[in-house]
Design a protein around this motif. Structure first.
Motif, PDB file in Angstrom:
ATOM      1  N   LEU A 244       0.803  -1.185   0.066  1.00 43.55           N
ATOM      2  CA  LEU A 244      -0.110  -0.078  -0.020  1.00 43.55           C
ATOM      3  C   LEU A 244       0.838   1.240   0.204  1.00 43.55           C
ATOM      4  O   LEU A 244       0.425   2.234  -0.786  1.00 43.55           O
ATOM      5  CB  LEU A 244      -0.897   0.024   1.165  1.00 43.55           C
ATOM      6  CG  LEU A 244      -1.723   1.088   1.362  1.00 43.55           C
ATOM      7  CD1 LEU A 244      -2.834   1.369   0.354  1.00 43.55           C
ATOM      8  CD2 LEU A 244      -2.641   1.043   2.662  1.00 43.55           C
ATOM      9  N   VAL A 245       1.850   1.349   0.733  1.00 43.99           N
ATOM     10  CA  VAL A 245       2.772   2.385   0.950  1.00 43.99           C
ATOM     11  C   VAL A 245       3.687   2.466  -0.426  1.00 43.99           C
ATOM     12  O   VAL A 245       3.757   3.720  -1.085  1.00 43.99           O
ATOM     13  CB  VAL A 245       4.020   2.146   1.932  1.00 43.99           C
ATOM     14  CG1 VAL A 245       5.135   3.105   1.854  1.00 43.99           C
ATOM     15  CG2 VAL A 245       3.344   2.188   3.131  1.00 43.99           C
ATOM     16  N   ALA A 246       3.920   1.614  -1.109  1.00 44.88           N
ATOM     17  CA  ALA A 246       4.526   1.513  -2.468  1.00 44.88           C
ATOM     18  C   ALA A 246       3.433   2.183  -3.333  1.00 44.88           C
ATOM     19  O   ALA A 246       3.925   3.102  -4.160  1.00 44.88           O
ATOM     20  CB  ALA A 246       4.846  -0.034  -2.920  1.00 44.88           C
ATOM     21  N   VAL A 247       2.258   1.542  -3.441  1.00 43.84           N
ATOM     22  CA  VAL A 247       1.433   2.317  -4.662  1.00 43.84           C
ATOM     23  C   VAL A 247       0.735   3.695  -4.267  1.00 43.84           C
ATOM     24  O   VAL A 247       0.925   4.343  -5.016  1.00 43.84           O
ATOM     25  CB  VAL A 247       0.005   1.346  -4.423  1.00 43.84           C
ATOM     26  CG1 VAL A 247      -0.971   2.235  -5.167  1.00 43.84           C
ATOM     27  CG2 VAL A 247       0.102  -0.012  -4.807  1.00 43.84           C
ATOM     28  N   ALA A 248       0.982   4.120  -2.684  1.00 43.33           N
ATOM     29  CA  ALA A 248       0.828   5.359  -2.534  1.00 43.33           C
ATOM     30  C   ALA A 248       1.956   6.421  -2.978  1.00 43.33           C
ATOM     31  O   ALA A 248       1.646   7.468  -3.385  1.00 43.33           O
ATOM     32  CB  ALA A 248       0.454   5.596  -0.918  1.00 43.33           C
ATOM     33  N   LEU A 249       3.000   6.096  -2.646  1.00 49.87           N
ATOM     34  CA  LEU A 249       4.409   6.791  -3.240  1.00 49.87           C
ATOM     35  C   LEU A 249       4.203   7.060  -4.696  1.00 49.87           C
ATOM     36  O   LEU A 249       4.574   8.086  -4.966  1.00 49.87           O
ATOM     37  CB  LEU A 249       5.685   6.204  -2.662  1.00 49.87           C
ATOM     38  CG  LEU A 249       5.749   6.134  -1.176  1.00 49.87           C
ATOM     39  CD1 LEU A 249       7.008   5.499  -0.775  1.00 49.87           C
ATOM     40  CD2 LEU A 249       5.853   7.619  -0.486  1.00 49.87           C
ATOM     41  N   SER A 250       3.983   5.821  -5.341  1.00 47.66           N
ATOM     42  CA  SER A 250       4.020   5.811  -6.741  1.00 47.66           C
ATOM     43  C   SER A 250       3.008   7.025  -7.279  1.00 47.66           C
ATOM     44  O   SER A 250       3.056   7.477  -8.287  1.00 47.66           O
ATOM     45  CB  SER A 250       3.893   4.473  -7.407  1.00 47.66           C
ATOM     46  OG  SER A 250       2.632   4.000  -7.010  1.00 47.66           O
ATOM     47  N   VAL A 251       1.850   6.957  -6.827  1.00 48.41           N
ATOM     48  CA  VAL A 251       0.776   7.791  -7.032  1.00 48.41           C
ATOM     49  C   VAL A 251       0.916   9.390  -6.741  1.00 48.41           C
ATOM     50  O   VAL A 251       0.908  10.184  -7.554  1.00 48.41           O
ATOM     51  CB  VAL A 251      -0.718   7.559  -6.119  1.00 48.41           C
ATOM     52  CG1 VAL A 251      -1.671   8.572  -6.511  1.00 48.41           C
ATOM     53  CG2 VAL A 251      -0.990   6.090  -7.021  1.00 48.41           C
ATOM     54  N   THR A 252       1.906   9.446  -5.509  1.00 49.91           N
ATOM     55  CA  THR A 252       2.348  10.827  -5.048  1.00 49.91           C
ATOM     56  C   THR A 252       3.317  11.256  -6.348  1.00 49.91           C
ATOM     57  O   THR A 252       3.133  12.472  -6.671  1.00 49.91           O
ATOM     58  CB  THR A 252       2.949  10.560  -3.805  1.00 49.91           C
ATOM     59  OG1 THR A 252       1.927  10.307  -2.816  1.00 49.91           O
ATOM     60  CG2 THR A 252       3.429  12.130  -3.306  1.00 49.91           C
ATOM     61  N   LEU A 253       4.303  10.416  -6.557  1.00 50.78           N
ATOM     62  CA  LEU A 253       5.103  10.783  -7.646  1.00 50.78           C
ATOM     63  C   LEU A 253       4.536  11.256  -8.787  1.00 50.78           C
ATOM     64  O   LEU A 253       4.824  12.221  -9.421  1.00 50.78           O
ATOM     65  CB  LEU A 253       6.018   9.753  -7.760  1.00 50.78           C
ATOM     66  CG  LEU A 253       7.292  10.163  -8.987  1.00 50.78           C
ATOM     67  CD1 LEU A 253       8.093  11.243  -8.626  1.00 50.78           C
ATOM     68  CD2 LEU A 253       8.356   8.752  -9.130  1.00 50.78           C
ATOM     69  N   LEU A 254       3.453  10.331  -9.419  1.00 49.13           N
ATOM     70  CA  LEU A 254       2.989  10.555 -10.604  1.00 49.13           C
ATOM     71  C   LEU A 254       2.283  11.950 -10.652  1.00 49.13           C
ATOM     72  O   LEU A 254       2.303  12.882 -11.572  1.00 49.13           O
ATOM     73  CB  LEU A 254       1.840   9.606 -10.897  1.00 49.13           C
ATOM     74  CG  LEU A 254       1.219   9.695 -12.263  1.00 49.13           C
ATOM     75  CD1 LEU A 254       2.050   9.578 -13.526  1.00 49.13           C
ATOM     76  CD2 LEU A 254       0.123   8.433 -12.345  1.00 49.13           C
TER      77      LEU A 254
END
Length: 420
Positions: free
Chosen positions: A23-33
């Motif tokens: 979940l953290v990985a998905v959240a960070l990737s969305v934040t980056l995008l």
């Protein structure tokens, strides 16, 4: 169906550590995008607003992009200068409200030196019509006064009263220095996030004064004019590099542009800054598209990690799924169970990514504004960002079908028969 969703949530909670990291990985990737999209949008706005309130940029006949590069961004060199009399003709046009002459060609530690007049500090605007302000000191008044951009003062450690020497030539190819005519720092501009920050500003008379004993780009042998004697000479410039022009009525911009472009005495070019900046942005737009593509790949990697985690857990959950089958769960319901779990993690990760972006924007906005001139505002998700979020959720939905299909294929016997 309700019990199936509750079961999916409870099953996810039982594996909260593994799914939490995903979940953290998905959240960070969305934040980056979303962060790249927001910075890209603000960078484009900042790029377009490097100079505002200026109706025309005038220089020697060349391409519009090249004229903007050296007149606004201090990059490259002018193919030709324009005569001072031509500038006066433009400035005295009845439709012109103000004009700012610009003279380039010298540098200091690779940073551009700009010769101009005090009209520069009065009329130059950037961003959303913001005027130049002084962090310390005041505009130049004498021939050997200089006003520094914020980045110049910070990078080189200068303060009011310091003495500096200007070199002949631009950037890394600067030639001999004007050591016999040092300048005194009398002002430091507040940070703007534009090329103004990395520019040293002197008067047009100063540009003439430091070249009185020069000819052909080199000092004259055996001739040296002391600084105290330069006022005895006529320090009016003979030519300048470019000019910024503001009109009394913007409706007359095309008529004045045509008059300047048809100037009889020498070939001139007048361009509309907005149009030329759009052309220039198209040339560097590949960078922003590359950053967005890299961010999208990060999201794909995050979703791939989510699928991998759920698929890896299927080996441990085979008996659980088999028991569900034994009590009446249909294969389609198992498909929905695993798919809902992956989709739930994707949705929650997207929401956390949006929240994290809002937090980072609030914390870093002042720092980004001060050092890069990007005005990041804590705001609702924009239409472009919503489209990206929808794409992420859609990709998450497609990714969730993979573990769902794997669960669908597991048979009752495969889960209940011990493996040797």
């Amino acid at each position: 169906m309700k019990w199936l969703l509750m079961l999916a949530v409870r099953s996810a909670c039982n594996r909260r550590l593994t799914l939490g990291m995903t979940l953290v990985a998905v959240a960070l990737s969305v934040t980056l995008l979303l962060g790249v999209e927001r910075v890209r949008h603000e960078a484009r706005n900042s790029f377009a607003l490097s100079v505002s309130g200026t109706d025309l940029v005038v220089g020697a006949r060349t391409s519009a992009v090249q004229l903007m590069l050296y007149a606004v961004f201090r990059l490259g060199e002018a193919s030709n200068n324009i005569r001072w009399q031509s500038y006066l003709t433009v400035a005295e046009n009845p439709a012109v409200a103000w004009a700012i002459p610009l003279s380039l060609g010298d540098s200091h530690h690779g940073l551009p030196v700009l010769g101009t007049t005090t009209a520069y500090f009065e009329h130059f605007r950037y961003g959303d019509g913001q005027p130049l302000t002084f962090a310390a000191g005041a505009p130049f008044s004498g021939p050997f006064d200089t006003v520094l951009g914020a980045e110049v003062a910070e990078r080189l450690g200068y303060s009011l009263g310091d003495s500096i020497v200007i070199n002949h030539g631009m950037g890394d190819v600067s030639l001999a220095g004007h050591d016999d005519k040092p300048f005194t720092v009398v002002g430091i501009l507040a940070r703007t996030g534009t090329p103004v920050d990395r520019t040293l500003h002197v008067s047009l008379e100063a540009i003439t004064a430091i070249h009185l004993d020069w000819a052909g780009g080199a000092p004259l042998p055996g001739l040296s004019i002391p600084p105290e004697h330069v006022r005895k000479f006529d320090l009016r410039p003979k030519e300048i590099t470019a000019a910024l022009v503001g009109l009394k009525n913007r409706a007359a911009v095309f008529r004045v542009q045509r008059q300047i472009n048809n100037h009889a005495d020498e070939p001139l070019l007048a361009v509309l800054p907005g149009v030329a900046l759009d052309q220039l942005w198209q040339m560097v737009g590949l960078v922003e598209r590359t950053l967005l593509a890299v961010s999208a790949m990060v999201v794909v990697v995050g979703l791939a990690g989510l699928v991998a985690v759920i698929l890896a857990s299927l080996g441990e959950r085979r008996r659980e799924l088999a028991i569900l089958r034994s009590v009446g769960a249909r294969p389609g319901e198992l498909f929905l169970l695993l798919s809902a779990e992956a989709l739930f993690v994707t949705l929650l990760g997207a929401l956390l990514g949006v929240a994290l972006l809002a937090l980072l924007t609030a914390l870093l906005a002042p720092l980004v504004q001060a050092h890069f001139g990007l005005s990041l505002q804590a705001q609702w998700v924009s239409a472009d960002e919503l489209r990206l979020l929808a794409a992420v959720v859609a990709a998450g939905l497609l990714a969730s079908l993979v573990p769902g299909y794997s669960a669908y294929r597991l048979s009752l016997a495969d889960g209940l028969t011990p493996r040797i």
